[in-house]
Design a protein around this motif. Sequence first.
Motif, PDB file in Angstrom:
ATOM      1  N   VAL A 112       0.843  -1.193   0.000  1.00 34.14           N
ATOM      2  CA  VAL A 112       0.000   0.000   0.000  1.00 34.14           C
ATOM      3  C   VAL A 112       0.882   1.247   0.000  1.00 34.14           C
ATOM      4  O   VAL A 112       1.811   1.360   0.799  1.00 34.14           O
ATOM      5  CB  VAL A 112      -0.936   0.007   1.233  1.00 34.14           C
ATOM      6  N   HIS A 113       0.615   2.147  -0.921  1.00 33.27           N
ATOM      7  CA  HIS A 113       1.301   3.437  -0.973  1.00 33.27           C
ATOM      8  C   HIS A 113       0.262   4.549  -0.895  1.00 33.27           C
ATOM      9  O   HIS A 113      -0.947   4.297  -0.986  1.00 33.27           O
ATOM     10  CB  HIS A 113       2.082   3.586  -2.282  1.00 33.27           C
ATOM     11  N   GLY A 114       0.760   5.757  -0.769  1.00 35.71           N
ATOM     12  CA  GLY A 114      -0.113   6.928  -0.828  1.00 35.71           C
ATOM     13  C   GLY A 114       0.234   7.736  -2.061  1.00 35.71           C
ATOM     14  O   GLY A 114       1.322   7.590  -2.624  1.00 35.71           O
ATOM     15  N   VAL A 147       3.697  13.233  -2.562  1.00 36.28           N
ATOM     16  CA  VAL A 147       4.306  12.450  -1.491  1.00 36.28           C
ATOM     17  C   VAL A 147       3.529  11.164  -1.258  1.00 36.28           C
ATOM     18  O   VAL A 147       2.338  11.079  -1.487  1.00 36.28           O
ATOM     19  CB  VAL A 147       4.397  13.236  -0.157  1.00 36.28           C
ATOM     20  N   CYS A 148       4.274  10.147  -0.803  1.00 39.28           N
ATOM     21  CA  CYS A 148       3.669   8.901  -0.373  1.00 39.28           C
ATOM     22  C   CYS A 148       3.356   9.075   1.101  1.00 39.28           C
ATOM     23  O   CYS A 148       4.253   9.296   1.898  1.00 39.28           O
ATOM     24  CB  CYS A 148       4.655   7.752  -0.590  1.00 39.28           C
ATOM     25  N   ASN A 149       2.079   9.003   1.440  1.00 40.18           N
ATOM     26  CA  ASN A 149       1.715   9.228   2.843  1.00 40.18           C
ATOM     27  C   ASN A 149       1.241   7.952   3.550  1.00 40.18           C
ATOM     28  O   ASN A 149       0.547   8.010   4.550  1.00 40.18           O
ATOM     29  CB  ASN A 149       0.677  10.345   2.968  1.00 40.18           C
ATOM     30  N   GLU A 150       1.621   6.809   2.972  1.00 37.71           N
ATOM     31  CA  GLU A 150       1.384   5.531   3.662  1.00 37.71           C
ATOM     32  C   GLU A 150       2.753   4.907   3.871  1.00 37.71           C
ATOM     33  O   GLU A 150       3.502   4.717   2.907  1.00 37.71           O
ATOM     34  CB  GLU A 150       0.538   4.585   2.787  1.00 37.71           C
ATOM     35  N   TYR A 151       3.069   4.572   5.110  1.00 38.38           N
ATOM     36  CA  TYR A 151       4.394   4.008   5.364  1.00 38.38           C
ATOM     37  C   TYR A 151       4.553   2.691   4.607  1.00 38.38           C
ATOM     38  O   TYR A 151       3.776   1.758   4.804  1.00 38.38           O
ATOM     39  CB  TYR A 151       4.637   3.797   6.859  1.00 38.38           C
ATOM     40  N   CYS A 152       5.567   2.632   3.716  1.00 39.71           N
ATOM     41  CA  CYS A 152       5.679   1.472   2.833  1.00 39.71           C
ATOM     42  C   CYS A 152       7.036   0.782   2.939  1.00 39.71           C
ATOM     43  O   CYS A 152       7.307  -0.160   2.204  1.00 39.71           O
ATOM     44  CB  CYS A 152       5.404   1.896   1.397  1.00 39.71           C
ATOM     45  N   GLY A 153       7.879   1.225   3.848  1.00 42.43           N
ATOM     46  CA  GLY A 153       9.162   0.557   4.003  1.00 42.43           C
ATOM     47  C   GLY A 153      10.273   1.542   4.299  1.00 42.43           C
ATOM     48  O   GLY A 153      10.034   2.730   4.504  1.00 42.43           O
ATOM     49  N   ALA A 155      12.604   3.102   2.694  1.00 41.38           N
ATOM     50  CA  ALA A 155      12.871   4.317   1.900  1.00 41.38           C
ATOM     51  C   ALA A 155      11.578   5.043   1.532  1.00 41.38           C
ATOM     52  O   ALA A 155      11.511   5.753   0.526  1.00 41.38           O
ATOM     53  CB  ALA A 155      13.670   3.968   0.645  1.00 41.38           C
ATOM     54  N   HIS A 156      10.569   4.874   2.355  1.00 40.83           N
ATOM     55  CA  HIS A 156       9.262   5.527   2.172  1.00 40.83           C
ATOM     56  C   HIS A 156       9.406   7.027   1.907  1.00 40.83           C
ATOM     57  O   HIS A 156       8.743   7.586   1.033  1.00 40.83           O
ATOM     58  CB  HIS A 156       8.434   5.246   3.435  1.00 40.83           C
ATOM     59  N   HIS A 157      10.309   7.666   2.648  1.00 44.61           N
ATOM     60  CA  HIS A 157      10.484   9.123   2.534  1.00 44.61           C
ATOM     61  C   HIS A 157      11.107   9.533   1.205  1.00 44.61           C
ATOM     62  O   HIS A 157      11.146  10.706   0.871  1.00 44.61           O
ATOM     63  CB  HIS A 157      11.353   9.620   3.699  1.00 44.61           C
ATOM     64  N   GLN A 158      11.628   8.554   0.446  1.00 44.86           N
ATOM     65  CA  GLN A 158      12.243   8.909  -0.841  1.00 44.86           C
ATOM     66  C   GLN A 158      11.263   8.783  -1.995  1.00 44.86           C
ATOM     67  O   GLN A 158      11.614   8.984  -3.155  1.00 44.86           O
ATOM     68  CB  GLN A 158      13.464   8.024  -1.097  1.00 44.86           C
ATOM     69  N   MET A 159      10.024   8.454  -1.686  1.00 48.49           N
ATOM     70  CA  MET A 159       8.998   8.336  -2.723  1.00 48.49           C
ATOM     71  C   MET A 159       8.357   9.682  -2.940  1.00 48.49           C
ATOM     72  O   MET A 159       7.506  10.104  -2.161  1.00 48.49           O
ATOM     73  CB  MET A 159       7.925   7.351  -2.245  1.00 48.49           C
ATOM     74  N   PHE A 160       8.782  10.380  -3.978  1.00 50.79           N
ATOM     75  CA  PHE A 160       8.138  11.660  -4.259  1.00 50.79           C
ATOM     76  C   PHE A 160       8.287  12.016  -5.733  1.00 50.79           C
ATOM     77  O   PHE A 160       9.051  11.374  -6.471  1.00 50.79           O
ATOM     78  CB  PHE A 160       8.708  12.780  -3.367  1.00 50.79           C
TER      79      PHE A 160
HETATM   80 CU1  CUA Z   1       5.334   4.415  -0.761  1.00 50.40          CU
HETATM   81 CU2  CUA Z   1       5.464   5.252   1.499  1.00 50.40          CU
END
Ligand code: CUA
Length: 167
Positions: A112-114, A147-153, A155-160
């Motif tokens: 799941v991603h945001g 931004v990805c606002n669902e914690y996905c792992g 490197a979640h913060h690098q999803m943009f």
């Molecule tokens: Cu994709 Cu957090």
Amino acid sequence: MHLHKFEKVWLIFGMGSLALFLVILGFAAFWKGTHPQSHIETIDPENVEAHDSFKPENLGLREVADGKYIVNIVASAFNYDFGTDADGKPVKKISVPKGSTVLFQITSKDVVHGFQVAGTNVNMMVEPGHVSRLETEMKNVGEFTVVCNEYCGIAHHQMFATVEVYE
Ligand code: CUA
């Protein structure tokens, strides 16, 4: 019927809270345009390329009519795939003119991603097995960070990515 003063206060407080909640909900839905995204269509998350919208050559921004755009995106840990540019480099930014209508279509290959375009009303949960869609009018000029606002792992913060709206 006799009601104790404190009972009256408590009833007014309870009903007032409910009314306030409905006003806030109505404001968000009808004024701000926040709606649950469609999760009507299902897709095989292990073979998203089988879906026309998510074939590698169909990813990214496409103008379908005057001022109307479709953006197809595949989310995966930890990337938004908007396809590649003419040089074969991954696209990280899309640009549309102010006032255009943009339909975002996105699915996930893994978890799941945001997908939130900060500063706009675009905010979707992206679930594997589902196609999330949201159409919106880009009313304001600027650079908006996706931004990805669902914690996905890890490197979640690098999803943009970036959505630019120009004059
Ligand atoms: Cu994709 Cu957090």
